[in-house]
Write a protein that holds these residues in place. Structure first.
Motif, mmCIF file in Angstrom:
data_model
loop_
_atom_site.group_PDB
_atom_site.id
_atom_site.type_symbol
_atom_site.label_atom_id
_atom_site.label_comp_id
_atom_site.label_asym_id
_atom_site.label_seq_id
_atom_site.Cartn_x
_atom_site.Cartn_y
_atom_site.Cartn_z
ATOM 1 N N GLU A 1 -9.123 -30.996 5.118
ATOM 2 C CA GLU A 1 -7.496 -32.415 4.518
ATOM 3 C C GLU A 1 -9.180 -32.689 3.611
ATOM 4 O OE1 GLU A 1 -5.148 -33.431 7.940
ATOM 5 O OE2 GLU A 1 -7.018 -33.323 8.480
ATOM 6 N N MET A 2 -10.572 -32.621 4.555
ATOM 7 C CA MET A 2 -11.186 -33.452 3.364
ATOM 8 C C MET A 2 -11.730 -32.619 1.840
ATOM 9 S SD MET A 2 -12.974 -36.319 3.881
ATOM 10 C CE MET A 2 -13.306 -36.653 1.881
ATOM 11 N N ALA A 3 -11.456 -31.402 1.781
ATOM 12 C CA ALA A 3 -11.545 -31.383 0.989
ATOM 13 C C ALA A 3 -10.489 -31.202 -0.404
ATOM 14 C CB ALA A 3 -11.506 -29.421 0.820
ATOM 15 N N GLY A 4 -9.158 -30.846 0.141
ATOM 16 C CA GLY A 4 -8.049 -31.870 -0.641
ATOM 17 C C GLY A 4 -8.407 -33.054 -0.942
ATOM 18 N N LEU A 5 -8.726 -34.008 -0.132
ATOM 19 C CA LEU A 5 -8.397 -34.994 -0.833
ATOM 20 C C LEU A 5 -9.579 -35.323 -2.039
ATOM 21 C CD1 LEU A 5 -8.028 -38.773 -0.415
ATOM 22 C CD2 LEU A 5 -9.804 -38.753 1.570
#
Length: 232
Positions: free
Chosen positions: A82-86
């Protein structure tokens, strides 16, 4: 006057590193807000903790305690995926070195974040050419990174950071490897793109001349925010 939306908020951020029996506190209770369309400079001497703070703010590192909220999302609650996507969608990065991929042309380098985000290559290249025109590099679109100057490569890096219209753009010593003339060009382009896209801009620097153009100057000493100066 309409109040600007807060894009990024850090509250009491602390970062500790443990080595054997020794604990080193790199950040101590750092707090700041960054709003949309606002240009914030974090300044401090080498080793003051400013890059560690930037890493925590951008999700590249996680604080030991305290909270970092980006677009109302607590980064501590996000998985790595999720952090990578954000980061891919909402954060742009400009580093001291341009980090262009040598096997891609300048326009392909700028288009890369869009392609990784799922955009078709043809549309991504069209958008990349528009961004290169914004930074005065449309004539370099088809060339390789090895064929352009250091200043041009860094301008392409700024275009790449902005091409996906992220909510916030981090720049860590973006003019540190450039001469004065090229550094000034990159600074002006970065300011212009932050202003025109409505993104928040956060720059890490020890160069007070570079920081002078910021809306807010945050000074960090020994891991602590010691002052926050906001232009009237």
């Amino acid at each position: 006057m309409t109040e600007k939306k807060i894009v990024l908020r850090a509250k009491n951020v602390q970062r500790e590193f443990v080595s054997g029996d020794t604990t080193v506190t790199a950040l101590r209770n750092c707090s700041l807000d960054v709003s949309a369309g606002e240009f914030v400079a974090i300044v401090g001497k080498s080793g003051s903790g400013k890059s560690t703070l930037a890493n925590c703010l951008s999700g590249l590192d996680r604080p030991t305690s305290g909270t970092v909220t980006l677009l109302d999302r607590d980064l501590a609650t996000l998985s790595e995926a999720e952090m990578a996507g954000l980061r891919a969608k909402e954060i742009g990065f400009v580093l001291q070195k341009d980090n262009l991929i040598p096997s891609l042309t300048i326009e392909e380098n700028v288009a890369a974040p869009l392609v990784m985000g799922g955009m078709k290559l043809s549309a991504a290249l069209d958008r990349a050419r528009d961004m290169l025109a914004e930074v005065g590099l449309q004539h370099r679109a088809g060339q390789w990174p090895s064929q352009v100057s250091g200043g041009e490569a860094q301008r392409a890096a700024v275009a790449r950071a902005c091409v996906a219209e992220p909510a916030i753009i981090f720049a860590d010593e973006p003019t540190g490897s450039l001469d004065e003339e090229n550094g000034k060009q990159v600074q002006e382009i970065f300011h212009k793109l932050v202003a025109t896209t409505g993104a928040a801009g956060l720059i890490i620097t020890h160069d007070m001349d570079l920081a002078a153009g910021a809306d807010v100057v945050v000074t960090i000493v020994d891991g602590q925010v010691v002052s926050t100066e906001r232009k009237a």
